[in-house]
Design an enzyme around this catalytic site. Sequence first.
Site, mmCIF file in Angstrom:
data_model
loop_
_atom_site.group_PDB
_atom_site.id
_atom_site.type_symbol
_atom_site.label_atom_id
_atom_site.label_comp_id
_atom_site.label_asym_id
_atom_site.label_seq_id
_atom_site.Cartn_x
_atom_site.Cartn_y
_atom_site.Cartn_z
ATOM 1 N N GLN A 68 26.625 15.661 54.123
ATOM 2 C CA GLN A 68 26.659 17.112 53.648
ATOM 3 C C GLN A 68 25.225 17.696 54.532
ATOM 4 O O GLN A 68 25.224 18.646 55.253
ATOM 5 C CB GLN A 68 26.884 17.710 52.249
ATOM 6 C CG GLN A 68 27.051 19.004 52.339
ATOM 7 C CD GLN A 68 26.983 19.441 50.911
ATOM 8 O OE1 GLN A 68 26.389 18.658 50.022
ATOM 9 N NE2 GLN A 68 27.090 20.819 50.615
ATOM 10 N N ASP A 96 23.044 0.377 57.887
ATOM 11 C CA ASP A 96 23.405 0.576 56.425
ATOM 12 C C ASP A 96 22.162 0.188 55.594
ATOM 13 O O ASP A 96 21.653 -0.844 55.779
ATOM 14 C CB ASP A 96 24.401 -0.995 56.353
ATOM 15 C CG ASP A 96 24.706 -1.038 54.956
ATOM 16 O OD1 ASP A 96 24.373 -0.621 54.241
ATOM 17 O OD2 ASP A 96 25.528 -2.217 54.731
ATOM 18 N N TYR A 139 25.094 8.323 38.390
ATOM 19 C CA TYR A 139 24.479 9.087 39.366
ATOM 20 C C TYR A 139 23.064 9.456 38.878
ATOM 21 O O TYR A 139 21.970 9.103 39.393
ATOM 22 C CB TYR A 139 25.211 10.208 39.664
ATOM 23 C CG TYR A 139 24.712 11.401 40.677
ATOM 24 C CD1 TYR A 139 24.410 10.762 42.188
ATOM 25 C CD2 TYR A 139 24.412 12.528 40.575
ATOM 26 C CE1 TYR A 139 24.128 11.713 43.061
ATOM 27 C CE2 TYR A 139 23.860 13.404 41.439
ATOM 28 C CZ TYR A 139 23.888 13.166 42.843
ATOM 29 O OH TYR A 139 23.236 14.009 43.686
ATOM 30 N N ILE A 182 24.684 22.042 46.488
ATOM 31 C CA ILE A 182 24.250 22.735 47.750
ATOM 32 C C ILE A 182 25.622 23.189 48.437
ATOM 33 O O ILE A 182 26.597 22.632 48.351
ATOM 34 C CB ILE A 182 23.599 21.598 48.652
ATOM 35 C CG1 ILE A 182 22.232 21.205 48.202
ATOM 36 C CG2 ILE A 182 23.489 22.143 50.086
ATOM 37 C CD1 ILE A 182 21.519 20.306 49.000
#
Length: 318
Positions: free
Chosen positions: A12, A53, A142, A172
Amino acid sequence: MKRILIIGASGQIGSELTPYLRKIYGSDNVIASDCSFPLKGALSEGGPSCKIDATNARDVADAVKKYDIDTIFNLAAILSAKAEANPMLGWNIGVGALLNCLEVAREYKTALFTPSSIGAFGPETPRLNTPQDTIQRPKTIYGVTKVTGELISDYYFQRFGVDTRSVRYPGIISNVTLPGGGTTDYAVEIYYAAVKGEAFGCPLKAGTFLDMMYMPDALDAVVQLMEADPAKLKHRNAFNIASMSFEPEMIYAEIKKHYPDFVMEYKKDEVRQQIADSWPDSMDDSAAREEWGWNPKYNLESMTTDMIAVLKEKLSEK
Ligand code: AKB
């Protein structure tokens, strides 16, 4: 910043930060990377790109050497609700990838930006006007990765002089790439539903206030912070930044000004509601304003007008 590496460019934030930085610093100086490769559209056509990665330190180091990087943007992340479904994955990406970036930044003397989040706070944190320096006992994996990230990034700055900087992003809202797996995603999805003429099932209940921010302000924040005079920074990892705080009824009412027939119903999601209930309603961002001039431009009204105009065009092209 002269030679920039973006890790997680397809996400995003990355999908908008990449072209934004290419405009400012020159297309050839911003290298877009992601673990899923090749990159699509403007990300690969607009400048150099490679596969990284970030859980593999060698990938990061090879790219930093090859492209002579001086600043890394580590945007690899598993958002809050998705990480609850797979905590080890959340930890490996949130902390494992960051540790690799920190070590590479130390070895090759690059600056490093890794976003933190409102998720770095928890239920014991003051809810209203959450201070810059306060209790951080998040209850999500998280959030645990975000607090760990803030602490270890400050450690690398103090111990090794690595130029680490960060902001605590609110939810966001953007119109290019959908977020996916976050608690605040509803505030993006609701616009898509309204413009498509569909009813919207809101996963959070009325009265659930959260800080939110429109993408153009989120992008400005990154550049302002990374270009700030280090002598003026009393904090580093990470600054509270805020621009608007709302609950579902408020965004619904704002969208209804454009689409009076739009319907929002509540379709509760236990996981997301619990997470949202543990996060602040609104943060105090005075440290960011004082130390590097943070000054957002959008509020709920101007963001809604812009989101709807952009999505109308985007969705009519399909
Ligand atoms: C999420 O909802 O997980 C993210 C965040 C606030 O960090 N958007």
